[in-house]
Design an enzyme around this catalytic site. Structure first.
Site, PDB file in Angstrom:
ATOM      1  CG  ASP A   1     -21.084  20.481  74.210  1.00 12.96           C
ATOM      2  OD1 ASP A   1     -20.602  21.228  75.081  1.00 12.96           O
ATOM      3  OD2 ASP A   1     -21.308  20.848  73.039  1.00 12.96           O
TER       4      ASP A   1
ATOM      5  CG  ASN B   1     -20.966  27.872  74.477  1.00 16.15           C
ATOM      6  OD1 ASN B   1     -22.028  28.320  74.061  1.00 16.15           O
ATOM      7  ND2 ASN B   1     -19.802  28.223  73.949  1.00 16.15           N
TER       8      ASN B   1
ATOM      9  CG  ASP C   1     -19.435  22.558  63.276  1.00 19.25           C
ATOM     10  OD1 ASP C   1     -19.614  23.793  63.233  1.00 19.25           O
ATOM     11  OD2 ASP C   1     -20.050  21.811  64.044  1.00 19.25           O
TER      12      ASP C   1
ATOM     13  CD  GLU D   1     -19.340  25.695  69.804  1.00 18.15           C
ATOM     14  OE1 GLU D   1     -19.691  24.524  70.034  1.00 18.15           O
ATOM     15  OE2 GLU D   1     -19.445  26.220  68.673  1.00 18.15           O
TER      16      GLU D   1
ATOM     17  CG  HIS E   1     -15.012  22.369  70.503  1.00 16.81           C
ATOM     18  ND1 HIS E   1     -15.547  21.228  69.976  1.00 16.81           N
ATOM     19  CD2 HIS E   1     -15.910  23.347  70.197  1.00 16.81           C
ATOM     20  CE1 HIS E   1     -16.695  21.489  69.389  1.00 16.81           C
ATOM     21  NE2 HIS E   1     -16.937  22.784  69.511  1.00 16.81           N
ATOM     22  NE  ARG E   2     -16.682  21.290  65.767  1.00 14.29           N
ATOM     23  CZ  ARG E   2     -16.405  20.017  66.015  1.00 14.29           C
ATOM     24  NH1 ARG E   2     -15.179  19.562  65.881  1.00 14.29           N
ATOM     25  NH2 ARG E   2     -17.355  19.197  66.418  1.00 14.29           N
TER      26      ARG E   2
ATOM     27  CE  LYS F   1     -19.237  23.338  72.291  1.00 12.95           C
ATOM     28  NZ  LYS F   1     -20.320  23.471  73.272  1.00 12.95           N
TER      29      LYS F   1
END
Length: 442
Positions: A57, A101, A324, A352, A396-397, A427
């Site tokens: 990112d 993204n 998040d 995402e 990613h999360r 990311k």
């Protein structure tokens, strides 16, 4: 395990660990990194950015700034960068910008480009073209910008041309993404040369701590924003961004959640360094949620530490302020003594991936009983978790969250948790699985 993002295979099998303990130095915050890069680029003067996040990112933002003619250099191949500010006007008035993204990159940059005008094509990966941007575009176009959709209305890709911004009052909806308000706030000093700029939020503003990050950083770059609750913001005429000369990027508080949860689940202590009681990031309040679940939390100015204090307690909590990090609470709920309810998390659906649907699907694979609503989720843990192959949805999360299933004492010995497409952690945290392996105790 010694993995960097370039070495990740198609999947990683994680064996069950008996515990977790250790110290983790966090990578830089994504939210702070990309905001700081754009502010440094728009400021007058030269800014040294210390400990910038190394990730896909931030690479997206750095590449976009270079395409716009902003001069920056990396110091000794490390994570310190020197940015030569363009003093409120990008040198290149025409560019094709690929934004991957990265929501923290595309939204504020679109606002800045719309105010400054030029001829810019802005696009990203297919998922970016499914993430809404219409509320931001509407606010800017009503103020005199000229932004056209080149795909589906309300979504990138976009074509930004020279407009004629003349409105001193802008309105934006607050219930989809706080990044829309962040974008307008960061662009406001570029349009306040002849008068004050007023921004009004329509409806409820979600993720308020992220706006606090924006206001804090704007102040560091010399711009004061007056706030009337969370509904009206005023940027007085004549203010412009000026380099603070040097700025340090805090560790990423969202990434801290995985390690703190590991300590709460699997014994600990696990300490994270780079964020603490003095952090400007709202996600440090994740530690408060763990504390409500029964974990032992210790805080320092620049560190947080979590340990288990017996079985975790189920909670029923509004997570609008930390969406998040709330994903990690859903994983901690697998170790709680009842049903945990996460409320006010509708923003998960426009991240995402559709994180509400994705989390529900993958948690069920582990044997959890899940109730999924439009803006909430309840998690009831099974007696024993099932071995599972976890899809990560190029998010990613998702990958980082589900690594915590390998710390589960209810998961039978010898079982494995497979994480598919682990490369997606690049990311925000390219070396995540290597660092995670460092705290596992077998």
């Amino acid at each position: 395990m010694n993995l960097s993002s370039s070495k990740y295979p198609a999947f990683i099998d994680l064996a069950v660990a008996k515990g977790a303990a250790g110290v983790v130095r966090l990578p830089g915050s994504k939210s702070i990194s990309n905001r700081t890069l754009l502010l440094a680029a728009l400021a007058s003067g030269v800014t040294e950015i210390k400990d910038l996040l190394a990730s896909d990112d931030t690479d997206v933002m750095l590449n976009a700034l270079r395409a716009l003619g902003v001069n920056w250099t990396q110091v000794d191949k490390g994570q310190d960068f020197i940015v030569h500010g363009a003093a409120g006007i990008f040198p290149n008035r025409k560019a094709d910008l690929f934004m991957g993204n990265a929501g923290t990159a595309i939204r504020p940059l679109v606002a800045a480009l719309a105010v400054l005008g030029g001829d810019y094509n802005v696009h990203g990966v297919p998922r970016m073209h499914e993430r809404p941007i219409g509320d931001l575009v509407d606010a800017l176009n009503l103020a005199g910008a000229k932004i056209d959709y080149t795909g589906n209305k309300g979504f990138p890709p976009l074509h930004i041309l020279q407009g004629a911004l003349n409105a001193k009052k802008l309105q934006v909806k607050g219930n989809v993404s706080s990044q829309f308000l962040t974008a307008l706030l960061m662009a406001a000093p570029l349009m306040n040369r002849t008068g004050d700029v007023h921004i009004e939020v329509i409806g409820e503003l979600i993720s308020k701590p992220y706006i606090e990050i924006t206001l804090n950083l704007m102040q560091r770059f010399g711009v004061q924003v007056e706030r009337d609750e969370w509904q009206r913001f005023t940027i007085r005429a004549g203010q412009a961004y000026v380099s603070p000369k040097q700025i340090h990027v805090e560790g990423d508080a969202s990434s801290a959640s995985y390690f703190l949860a590991a300590g709460a689940i699997a014994g600990g202590p696990v300490r994270v360094e780079g964020v603490g009681s003095q952090s400007i990031q709202g996600d440090v309040r994740f530690a408060d949620a763990l504390e409500k679940m029964g974990a032992t939390i210790t805080r320092g100015d620049n560190w947080l530490e979590a340990s288990s204090n017996g079985p975790l307690h189920a909670i029923d909590m509004d997570f609008n302020h930390i969406p998040d990090a709330a994903m990690t609470i859903a994983m901690a709920a697998l170790h709680a003594n009842g049903t945990t309810v996460l409320r006010n998390i509708a923003s998960w659906r426009v991240k995402e991936t559709d994180r509400l649907s994705a989390m529900a699907t993958e948690l069920r694979k582990l044997g959890a009983i899940i109730e999924e609503g439009a803006d909430y989720m309840s998690v009831t843990p099974p007696t024993q978790l099932s071995a599972a192959s976890i899809a990560t949805y190029d998010d990613h999360r998702m990958a980082m969250c589900f690594s915590l299933a390998s710390l589960s004492s209810p998961l039978r010995q010898g079982a494995l948790v497979r994480i598919e497409d682990p490369h997606c952690v690049a990311k925000t945290f390219p070396d995540y699985f290597g660092v995670f392996a460092g705290i596992q105790r077998f």
